[in-house]
Design a protein around this motif. Structure first.
Motif, mmCIF file in Angstrom:
data_model
loop_
_atom_site.group_PDB
_atom_site.id
_atom_site.type_symbol
_atom_site.label_atom_id
_atom_site.label_comp_id
_atom_site.label_asym_id
_atom_site.label_seq_id
_atom_site.Cartn_x
_atom_site.Cartn_y
_atom_site.Cartn_z
ATOM 1 N N SER A 99 59.874 64.891 56.942
ATOM 2 C CA SER A 99 58.970 65.354 57.558
ATOM 3 C C SER A 99 57.331 64.971 56.965
ATOM 4 C CB SER A 99 59.229 66.912 57.227
ATOM 5 O OG SER A 99 58.038 67.938 57.452
ATOM 6 N N LEU A 100 56.833 64.727 57.938
ATOM 7 C CA LEU A 100 55.486 63.697 57.407
ATOM 8 C C LEU A 100 54.298 64.205 58.117
ATOM 9 C CD1 LEU A 100 57.132 60.071 58.021
ATOM 10 C CD2 LEU A 100 57.054 61.322 55.871
ATOM 11 N N LYS A 101 53.273 63.932 57.617
ATOM 12 C CA LYS A 101 51.965 64.051 58.264
ATOM 13 C C LYS A 101 51.083 62.953 58.243
ATOM 14 C CE LYS A 101 49.091 65.825 54.355
ATOM 15 N NZ LYS A 101 48.402 66.785 53.773
ATOM 16 N N ASP A 102 50.195 62.843 58.972
ATOM 17 C CA ASP A 102 49.144 61.756 59.247
ATOM 18 C C ASP A 102 48.280 61.655 58.196
ATOM 19 O OD1 ASP A 102 47.188 60.166 60.030
ATOM 20 O OD2 ASP A 102 48.073 60.094 62.302
ATOM 21 N N VAL A 144 67.186 53.442 53.958
ATOM 22 C CA VAL A 144 66.179 53.570 54.940
ATOM 23 C C VAL A 144 65.096 54.159 54.193
ATOM 24 C CG1 VAL A 144 65.814 54.562 57.108
ATOM 25 C CG2 VAL A 144 68.156 54.051 56.500
ATOM 26 N N THR A 145 63.970 52.993 53.860
ATOM 27 C CA THR A 145 62.957 53.565 53.257
ATOM 28 C C THR A 145 61.619 54.007 54.164
ATOM 29 O OG1 THR A 145 62.246 51.407 52.940
ATOM 30 C CG2 THR A 145 63.753 52.365 51.092
ATOM 31 N N ILE A 146 61.826 53.383 55.268
ATOM 32 C CA ILE A 146 60.676 53.624 56.453
ATOM 33 C C ILE A 146 59.367 53.231 55.881
ATOM 34 C CG2 ILE A 146 61.716 55.523 57.790
ATOM 35 C CD1 ILE A 146 60.219 57.521 56.599
ATOM 36 N N ASP A 147 59.108 52.150 55.382
ATOM 37 C CA ASP A 147 58.074 51.490 54.821
ATOM 38 C C ASP A 147 56.898 51.498 55.866
ATOM 39 O OD1 ASP A 147 58.992 51.517 52.215
ATOM 40 O OD2 ASP A 147 59.788 49.396 52.369
ATOM 41 N N ALA A 148 57.291 51.049 56.724
ATOM 42 C CA ALA A 148 56.222 51.030 58.096
ATOM 43 C C ALA A 148 55.563 52.181 58.420
ATOM 44 C CB ALA A 148 56.848 50.209 59.402
ATOM 45 N N PHE A 149 56.610 53.180 58.667
ATOM 46 C CA PHE A 149 56.117 54.613 59.062
ATOM 47 C C PHE A 149 54.979 55.300 58.003
ATOM 48 C CE2 PHE A 149 59.420 54.928 62.222
ATOM 49 C CZ PHE A 149 58.572 55.104 63.543
ATOM 50 N N LYS A 150 55.324 54.605 56.783
ATOM 51 C CA LYS A 150 54.655 55.330 55.331
ATOM 52 C C LYS A 150 53.205 54.923 55.188
ATOM 53 C CE LYS A 150 58.583 56.666 52.800
ATOM 54 N NZ LYS A 150 59.368 56.499 51.524
ATOM 55 N N GLU A 151 53.126 53.633 56.080
ATOM 56 C CA GLU A 151 51.652 53.134 56.096
ATOM 57 C C GLU A 151 50.730 54.013 56.720
ATOM 58 O OE1 GLU A 151 51.691 49.296 57.652
ATOM 59 O OE2 GLU A 151 52.760 48.320 55.983
#
Length: 282
Positions: free
Chosen positions: A147-150, A111-118
């Protein structure tokens, strides 16, 4: 020459009336739900001992009660065996249909969440992701979270994003019967400060559901609820997968506002499809 009348011999006991099994222990005996007496005028369902299979019962000989008890026990045993076969307890049962998905020690590899990482990046000073894996007799499961940020957020912006994924391999129980209810049941959790809506999604697995979460930004019952979370649940055979996005921040100030529902739905579906494909290749 007259023949003296014969004296009657001793009365022979009736083997069906002198039933050695008729002795019951003290106390009430519950009736068997399966042993039913014959209808008036109808022959009994089980012939008396010694009668050939299919022959009518011996005339004027009452069927002893233990025969009915034996018949009830046989019927009860047959019914119980059928239940065991149906539940998979006897005779093997259904084999788990895992649809080709393979267990991962680290779900983050798939699960690499490439779309979210854009749009998002790991928060400074935090681990890029965390994960766990569990293998048990009836269920294998693993998890990966971020845990991410914009990327557009400034140092003064209050904005936190969490993405969480869970995969489960159901090895003993088919989740099909409860899967839809599990996700539709989220709507029943709606209250004064939170609201959930669930809709069916096509084209992913055997069935999939999308949950949209809206919440009061201030915790007030009177303030309007704002979009802040989305969950996609997928079932493919006996394998289930869930991807969840949650956003916490200010909707009135700063450059890191929450994306629209349509944007998040596009990202979450894309990353879920990529993850499912990677789990089949591994």
């Amino acid at each position: 020459m007259s023949i003296p009348p014969q004296q009657p011999g001793p009365q022979q006991p009736n083997p069906y009336q002198q039933n050695p099994y008729a002795q019951q222990p003290p106390g009430p005996v519950p009736p068997s739900p399966y042993a039913q007496p014959p209808a008036p005028g109808q022959p009994p369902a089980f012939p008396p001992p010694g009668a050939p299979l299919g022959a009518p019962p011996a005339a004027k000989r009452p069927v002893p009660s233990w025969v009915w008890g034996l018949g009830g026990a046989l019927v009860a045993s047959a019914v119980w065996a059928g239940v065991l076969f149906a539940n998979g307890t006897l005779g093997g049962g259904d084999e788990a249909d895992l649809a080709g998905y393979r267990f991962q020690k680290d779900l983050c590899d798939a699960v690499t969440i490439d779309a979210f990482k854009e749009r998002y990046e790991p928060r400074l000073g935090s681990e890029p992701n965390s994960h766990y894996a569990s293998k048990e007799q009836a269920l294998d499961a693993n998890n990966c979270s971020w845990s991410l940020k914009d990327k557009n957020a400034s140092a003064s912006d209050y904005s936190s994003v969490f993405v969480n994924s869970t995969a489960q391999w159901h090895k003993k129980t088919d989740p099909k019967g409860e899967f839809a209810s599990l996700y539709k049941g989220f709507e029943d959790r709606s209250g004064d400060t939170y609201a959930y809506t669930t809709k069916s999604v096509g084209g992913i697995g055997d069935e999939a559901f999308l949950i949209v979460e809206k919440r009061s930004p201030t915790g007030s019952k009177t303030s309007p609820k704002e979009f802040g979370g989305m969950t996609l649940g997928v079932r493919d055979g006996w394998f289930t997968f869930e991807l969840q996005w949650s956003w916490y921040g200010s909707s009135t100030s700063g450059s890191a506002k929450a994306p629209s529902e349509q944007e998040v739905e596009k990202m979450i579906k894309s990353d879920a499809r990529d993850a499912l494909a990677a789990l089949k290749k591994s």
